[in-house]
Scaffold this motif. Structure first.
Motif, PDB file in Angstrom:
ATOM      1  N   ASN A 191       1.098  -1.182  -0.248  1.00 48.88           N
ATOM      2  CA  ASN A 191       0.249   0.187   0.238  1.00 48.88           C
ATOM      3  C   ASN A 191       0.888   1.297   0.008  1.00 48.88           C
ATOM      4  O   ASN A 191       1.816   1.412   0.688  1.00 48.88           O
ATOM      5  N   GLN A 215      -3.154  -3.624   3.341  1.00 46.44           N
ATOM      6  CA  GLN A 215      -4.303  -3.527   3.175  1.00 46.44           C
ATOM      7  C   GLN A 215      -4.027  -3.649   1.098  1.00 46.44           C
ATOM      8  O   GLN A 215      -2.538  -3.784   1.377  1.00 46.44           O
ATOM      9  N   LYS A 218      -4.948   0.570  -2.244  1.00 44.69           N
ATOM     10  CA  LYS A 218      -5.983   2.458  -2.286  1.00 44.69           C
ATOM     11  C   LYS A 218      -5.694   2.975  -3.531  1.00 44.69           C
ATOM     12  O   LYS A 218      -6.682   3.733  -3.967  1.00 44.69           O
ATOM     13  N   ASP A 219      -4.750   2.989  -3.528  1.00 42.65           N
ATOM     14  CA  ASP A 219      -5.009   3.544  -4.857  1.00 42.65           C
ATOM     15  C   ASP A 219      -4.368   3.464  -6.464  1.00 42.65           C
ATOM     16  O   ASP A 219      -4.252   3.785  -6.833  1.00 42.65           O
ATOM     17  N   PRO A 241     -11.190  -2.067  -0.429  1.00 43.09           N
ATOM     18  CA  PRO A 241     -11.080  -0.642  -0.829  1.00 43.09           C
ATOM     19  C   PRO A 241     -11.927  -0.227  -1.839  1.00 43.09           C
ATOM     20  O   PRO A 241     -12.259  -1.106  -2.846  1.00 43.09           O
ATOM     21  N   THR A 243     -12.025   1.849  -4.032  1.00 41.22           N
ATOM     22  CA  THR A 243     -11.028   2.294  -5.365  1.00 41.22           C
ATOM     23  C   THR A 243     -11.293   1.135  -6.086  1.00 41.22           C
ATOM     24  O   THR A 243     -10.774   1.254  -7.399  1.00 41.22           O
TER      25      THR A 243
END
Length: 704
Positions: A191, A215, A218-219, A241, A243
């Motif tokens: 991450n 995790q 998220k990007d 997430p 995203t």
């Protein structure tokens, strides 16, 4: 007629100027252009000073051109860019192992190195666009110097032994399209790496089977071109997430084998191009969202081994695109209400180990293309629907522990499934009589597991016509009678479990003639991923397999009433890994030539009536990790050396004549009998000799 041509316009200054231009081209790696200019300069000088004339000069030029290969300006002869060479040198220096074919001294052109692909650049040398070093047994770390390959499009370092964390610079490669780092030992979080912030063209991210934690990144929203994402086989946690559900072009998503938790968001329905999704073996909970109508291209959906609850969503059981659906090992409940009229493409269905209620629906028989069906360990009950005979494509069926009844009816129905090769019916038909119907026929059956059903009667004759059998498990029943000799005719049988029955008589000699255990030349047809197989020990499952080839070649006849000897011909079974004869009434010695079973890993002869010594040749069984000869009538010294030095004392207990001491006071049965005979003959002789001596002396004394 020779006509001299006067050339007076070529000055020394101009020649020098041409030489400078040649040098400039050389400095820019334009070797072929420099060569042409140099050649022209030399030719002019020859023309001026040798007076060969214009025609002679042209002839000379033509001959020289014919003698040279037409390689001018061909990009494949350009060496790689110096910056790329430095980047790969830095990458190589961080490794602990050498890369075969990488040697800048022998071959300074890195474009010719193993695993390197270059483009057709001609200005400053060819650029490295592909670095593919999968399965090269590489060890070490990845250095940030790899980011110097700024034209790299494909990076494949999969199936190696690379470790450490990933440098953030790896995701600054603006032209990268494919990153495959699967099956290594990488650690750390993936991450906050700025994924796809600069590398906007990424299409494939494969980080499977490493040790990444944290995790799911998220990007990922910036990865607009991404169509393949694999993070399976890591230690990722947390929820998915939002995203992730913005990746409109994603076609394959593999997240299985992590610790991802939380519910499955409705946002998954936004992935309209999804073809395969595997989120199995996680901690995802809640109900399955009713969004599968939006996933019109979805062919493969696996969510097994999670904590899903509730009923099957309506959009899922009416999905026309699904080919494989695996929801085994959850807590799903309610009826199995698949609409096979809509699910025309369904090939594999796994709903085992849930809380579904019966009976088994007749409608499943309308899934005519179904090849694999797993409904095991559910609360179904009743009899097998007669319409199941219409599943002509069915090859693998597991209905174990579903409270089925009437085994004769079930087998008569299933024999119409002519392609059936694997049948698992464990823990059903409790206390019924095993059918001996001569009309039963399963020509293509290679695996039959009918264990723990408390079935009564002898081993049925119809099994003898299952010529393709490779795996047969009839353990934990109440089968009686003798073991049929026709078992030896199964050329492909490599796993036979008849343990925990009431079989009697001798072990048939034909079991020493099983060709697959002699040569090991068998081809195993593997089940699809929706199937699991369990080995049961003392009533509890201990090991779970998904492949038949994972079963060790086994002959298990333990816990019966078998008598007679252990045949010496067992040594022929050189491919056998497990031989278990525990808990019978076998007698006689342990054959000396069992040492010829070179692949044997487990040998259990305990709780029998075996006698004599343990053959010293058994020290040669170098692969045996488990040996048990306890509770017999064995005697003599326990062999030393090899694996025997690692076996615990419990392997030999219950044999009063066995010992481990250097000087063994116990004696073998043969030695004891021999000494006993010597003692019986010697005692009367000694008494008689003494008596004769006394009488002789008295006689001589009395007769003076």
């Amino acid at each position: 007629m020779y006509v001299p041509i006067k050339i007076c316009d070529v000055s020394m200054t101009n020649i020098v100027r041409v030489g400078v231009i040649c040098l400039a081209f050389l400095c820019q790696n334009s070797i072929h252009i420099a060569f042409l200019l140099s050649f022209s300069l030399v030719s002019l000088w020859i023309l001026i000073h040798t007076r060969m004339g214009f025609r002679g000069f042209c002839l000379y030029l033509a001959l020289l051109a014919l003698s040279l290969e037409p390689r001018n300006l061909k990009s494949e002869e350009l060496t790689c860019n110096p910056n790329d060479l430095r980047a790969m040198a830095g990458f190589s220096n961080c490794l602990e192992s050498a890369i075969a074919g990488w040697n800048s001294t022998v071959s300074p052109d890195c474009c010719s190195w193993s695993g390197i692909t270059c483009d057709n650049s001609t200005v400053s040398g060819r650029r490295v666009v592909g670095l593919e070093l999968g399965s090269k047994r590489l060890t070490g770390k990845i250095c940030e110097s790899l980011a110097g390959l700024n034209q790299l499009r494909v990076l494949n370092l999969s199936h190696n032994f690379l470790w450490g964390s990933l440098p953030t610079e790896l995701f600054s490669l603006q032209n990268i399209e494919i990153i495959d780092l699967s099956n290594n030992d990488f650690v750390g979080s993936i991450n906050n790496k700025g994924m796809c912030t600069i590398s906007t063209r990424i299409q494939v991210l494969n980080f499977s089977n490493n040790h990444f934690s944290g995790q799911v990144p998220k990007d990922l929203a910036n990865c607009t071109f991404l169509n393949h994402l694999s993070f399976d086989g890591n230690s990722l946690s947390g929820s998915l997430p939002g995203t992730l559900f913005q990746l409109k072009n994603l076609s394959e998503l593999n997240l299985q084998g992590n610790r991802i938790s939380g519910p499955l968001s409705n946002g998954i329905g936004n992935l309209s191009n999804l073809v395969k999704m595997d989120i199995s073996s996680n901690l995802i909970s809640g109900v399955l969202p009713d969004i599968f109508g939006s996933l019109a291209r979805l062919e493969h959906f696996s969510a097994m081994s999670n904590s899903f609850t509730g009923h099957l969503p309506n959009s899922l059981v009416n999905s026309p695109s699904l080919q494989m659906l695996n929801l085994s090992n959850n807590s799903l409940s309610g009826p199995i209400n698949l609409n096979c009229s809509a699910m025309k493409n369904l090939v594999s269905l796994g709903l085992g180990s849930n809380l579904f209620l019966g009976p088994i629906p007749d409608g499943l028989s309308s899934c005519r293309g179904l090849k694999a069906l797993n409904l095991a360990r559910n609360n179904l009950g009743g009899e097998l629907p007669n319409n199941f005979k219409n599943l002509k494509s069915l090859t693998q069926l597991s209905l174990s522990n579903t409270k089925l009844s009437n085994i004769l009816s079930a087998l008569r129905i299933l024999q119409h499934c002519r392609n059936l090769s694997m049948l698992v019916l464990t823990r059903n038909f409790l206390d019924e009589q095993i059918p001996n119907d001569a009309s039963l026929e399963f020509k293509n059956l290679n695996s039959l597991i009918l264990a723990n059903c408390q079935l009564r009667g002898p081993i049925p004759q119809w099994l003898s016509r299952c010529h393709k059998l490779q795996l047969l498990d009839l353990s934990r029943n109440h089968l009686g009678g003798n073991i049929p000799s026709w078992f030896g005719k199964f050329d492909s049988l490599f796993y036979l479990d008849l343990s925990n029955n009431s079989l009697k008589g001798e072990i048939p000699k034909s079991l020493t003639e099983l060709q697959s255990l002699i040569s090991g030349n068998i081809t195993i047809e593997e089940p699809v991923s929706s199937f699991q197989f369990q080995l049961v020990q003392q009533g509890r499952p201990t090991l779970t397999y998904r492949q038949i080839s994972s079963f060790r070649p086994t002959l298990d006849l333990s816990y019966n009433n078998l008598q007679g000897p252990i045949w010496p011909d067992f040594w022929n079974l050189k491919r056998l890994h497990v031989l278990n004869l525990k808990g019978n009434n076998l007698s006689g010695p342990i054959p000396n030539n069992l040492s010829g079973m070179r692949d044997l890993e487990k040998l259990d002869l305990s709780h029998n009536k075996l006698s004599g010594e343990i053959p010293r040749s058994m020290v040669n069984l170098s692969f045996v990790s488990t040996l048990d000869v306890s509770y017999n009538h064995l005697c003599g010294e326990i062999p030393k050396g090899g694996q025997f030095d690692t076996f615990p004392s419990t392997s030999f207990e219950g044999n009063n004549g066995l010992c481990r001491a250097e000087y063994c006071t116990c004696q073998s049965e043969q030695t004891f009998i021999r000494k006993k005979k010597t003692t019986i003959i010697g005692l009367p002789f000694e008494i008689g000799a003494a008596t004769g001596f006394v009488l002789t002396v008295n006689y001589c004394f009395l007769s003076r």
